[in-house]
Design an enzyme around this catalytic site. Sequence first.
Site, PDB file in Angstrom:
ATOM      1  N   PRO A  10       0.792  -1.234   0.000  1.00 15.98           N
ATOM      2  CA  PRO A  10       0.000   0.000   0.000  1.00 15.98           C
ATOM      3  C   PRO A  10       0.826   1.289   0.000  1.00 15.98           C
ATOM      4  CG  PRO A  10       0.066  -0.953   2.192  1.00 15.98           C
ATOM      5  CD  PRO A  10       0.764  -1.927   1.293  1.00 15.98           C
ATOM      6  N   ASP A  33       3.718   1.875 -11.683  1.00 11.30           N
ATOM      7  CA  ASP A  33       2.519   2.704 -11.580  1.00 11.30           C
ATOM      8  C   ASP A  33       2.778   3.826 -10.582  1.00 11.30           C
ATOM      9  OD1 ASP A  33       1.125   1.114 -13.300  1.00 11.30           O
ATOM     10  OD2 ASP A  33       0.155  -0.068 -11.738  1.00 11.30           O
ATOM     11  N   LYS A  54       0.863   7.753 -15.320  1.00 11.31           N
ATOM     12  CA  LYS A  54       0.392   9.139 -15.407  1.00 11.31           C
ATOM     13  C   LYS A  54      -0.926   9.289 -16.177  1.00 11.31           C
ATOM     14  CE  LYS A  54       4.144  11.127 -13.609  1.00 11.31           C
ATOM     15  NZ  LYS A  54       4.087  11.020 -12.152  1.00 11.31           N
ATOM     16  N   GLY A  84       0.881  -1.153  -7.537  1.00  8.63           N
ATOM     17  CA  GLY A  84       0.431  -0.866  -6.175  1.00  8.63           C
ATOM     18  C   GLY A  84      -0.326  -2.041  -5.575  1.00  8.63           C
ATOM     19  N   GLY A  85      -0.178  -2.239  -4.273  1.00  7.18           N
ATOM     20  CA  GLY A  85      -0.934  -3.286  -3.573  1.00  7.18           C
ATOM     21  C   GLY A  85      -0.599  -4.665  -4.095  1.00  7.18           C
ATOM     22  N   ASP A  86      -1.613  -5.401  -4.495  1.00 11.06           N
ATOM     23  CA  ASP A  86      -1.441  -6.728  -5.101  1.00 11.06           C
ATOM     24  C   ASP A  86      -1.752  -6.608  -6.599  1.00 11.06           C
ATOM     25  OD1 ASP A  86      -1.475  -9.908  -4.472  1.00 11.06           O
ATOM     26  OD2 ASP A  86      -2.836  -9.392  -6.111  1.00 11.06           O
ATOM     27  N   MET A 165     -11.242   2.722  -5.366  1.00 10.12           N
ATOM     28  CA  MET A 165     -11.566   3.645  -6.463  1.00 10.12           C
ATOM     29  C   MET A 165     -13.009   4.146  -6.344  1.00 10.12           C
ATOM     30  SD  MET A 165      -9.721   1.563  -9.565  1.00 10.12           S
ATOM     31  CE  MET A 165     -10.251  -0.049  -9.010  1.00 10.12           C
TER      32      MET A 165
HETATM   33  C1  LIG Z   1      -6.265   0.655  -9.259  1.00 11.49           C
HETATM   34  S1  LIG Z   1      -6.647   0.241  -7.610  1.00 11.49           S
HETATM   35  C2  LIG Z   1      -5.262  -0.786  -7.276  1.00 11.49           C
HETATM   36  C3  LIG Z   1      -5.398  -1.594  -6.008  1.00 11.49           C
HETATM   37  C4  LIG Z   1      -4.155  -2.373  -5.679  1.00 11.49           C
HETATM   38  N1  LIG Z   1      -3.865  -3.357  -6.691  1.00 11.49           N
HETATM   39  C5  LIG Z   1      -4.229  -3.037  -4.315  1.00 11.49           C
HETATM   40  O1  LIG Z   1      -4.270  -4.271  -4.215  1.00 11.49           O
HETATM   41  O2  LIG Z   1      -4.233  -2.291  -3.329  1.00 11.49           O
HETATM   42  C6  LIG Z   1      -6.232   1.734  -6.775  1.00 11.49           C
HETATM   43  C7  LIG Z   1      -7.076   1.957  -5.539  1.00 11.49           C
HETATM   44  O3  LIG Z   1      -6.545   1.261  -4.413  1.00 11.49           O
HETATM   45  C8  LIG Z   1      -6.765   1.992  -3.234  1.00 11.49           C
HETATM   46  N2  LIG Z   1      -5.465   2.347  -2.627  1.00 11.49           N
HETATM   47  C9  LIG Z   1      -4.254   2.048  -3.113  1.00 11.49           C
HETATM   48  N3  LIG Z   1      -3.280   2.479  -2.271  1.00 11.49           N
HETATM   49  C10 LIG Z   1      -3.908   3.067  -1.231  1.00 11.49           C
HETATM   50  C11 LIG Z   1      -3.478   3.702  -0.043  1.00 11.49           C
HETATM   51  N4  LIG Z   1      -2.173   3.814   0.259  1.00 11.49           N
HETATM   52  N5  LIG Z   1      -4.404   4.197   0.807  1.00 11.49           N
HETATM   53  C12 LIG Z   1      -5.711   4.070   0.542  1.00 11.49           C
HETATM   54  N6  LIG Z   1      -6.188   3.476  -0.561  1.00 11.49           N
HETATM   55  C13 LIG Z   1      -5.304   2.969  -1.442  1.00 11.49           C
HETATM   56  C14 LIG Z   1      -7.556   3.234  -3.646  1.00 11.49           C
HETATM   57  O4  LIG Z   1      -8.941   2.935  -3.557  1.00 11.49           O
HETATM   58  C15 LIG Z   1      -7.134   3.398  -5.089  1.00 11.49           C
HETATM   59  O5  LIG Z   1      -8.076   4.148  -5.827  1.00 11.49           O
END
Ligand SMILES: C[S@@+](CC[C@H](N)C(=O)[O-])C[C@H]1O[C@@H](n2cnc3c(N)ncnc32)[C@H](O)[C@@H]1O
Length: 241
Positions: A10, A33, A54, A84-86, A165
């Site tokens: 995150p 990303d 971007k 980002g994230g997974d 999102m």
């Molecule tokens: C395109 S999605 C990708 C999610 C990502 N693959 C994951 O598993 O976290 C992007 C969304 O993840 C959430 N997000 C990602 N990083 C975040 C963070 N540090 N704090 C809060 N929400 C986050 C938000 O809702 C953002 O709009």
Amino acid sequence: MTVHLVGSGPGDPDLLTVRAARLLRNAEVVVHDRLAEPVLALASPTAARFDVGKHRGDSAYQAEINTLLIELGRTGLEVVRLKGGDPFVFGRGGEEALALSAAGVDWQVVPGVSSAISAPAAAGIPVTHRGVADAVTIVTGHRSKGHRTDWEALAATGATLVVLMGASERAEIARRLVAGGLAPSTPVAAVHDATLPTQRTVHTTLDGLADTSLASPVTLVIGPVAALDLTMTGTMTTVGA
Ligand SMILES: C[S@@+](CC[C@H](N)C(=O)[O-])C[C@H]1O[C@@H](n2cnc3c(N)ncnc32)[C@H](O)[C@@H]1O
């Protein structure tokens, strides 16, 4: 020639997996990303970097990213596609994996800590909690042709809803969840920049969500657990602290 589809977690670099950190250190090329930027400092300074975060995530742009990954994969360089994230949770990692497979380029996914679980946790919110919530549903709030979320049906499940999102559609989401039977007083927590020094949590209700100002990225938690903040018990150290 393996392209590594790597989850960056995150934001807090401490939440990278050990494998992700190793691959990032050894990468000769990093395609990243915007949400993965906080961990880029762990990449070798000599690694070539491609910032593909971007633009809007439309299909034409995704096709360009797929082509770039295929070309880079064929060079034989150590390629990390950092997301980002997974990578497989609303990250379009699956589309990239399919494109690489179709082109005959090997790929490997390295799971990451998804914001869907870690953003609530960082705010002291357990997405399931005995006696409060037995299930959790992770859903996108993004409205596009491919997403036809039945919010009224989700309202009836009693599960905690974690919405990624969801900021721009929050008024409509709240309206439809109430139409589906959730009380307007249902707790909502909005966690912004989770695990980063700029993390901020706003607690509101479905009734108040439309008028709550939110900055991206934000994760919405909807349901009784959203009223909890276990960081206030005095015994928990928040993620990243
Ligand atoms: C395109 S999605 C990708 C999610 C990502 N693959 C994951 O598993 O976290 C992007 C969304 O993840 C959430 N997000 C990602 N990083 C975040 C963070 N540090 N704090 C809060 N929400 C986050 C938000 O809702 C953002 O709009």
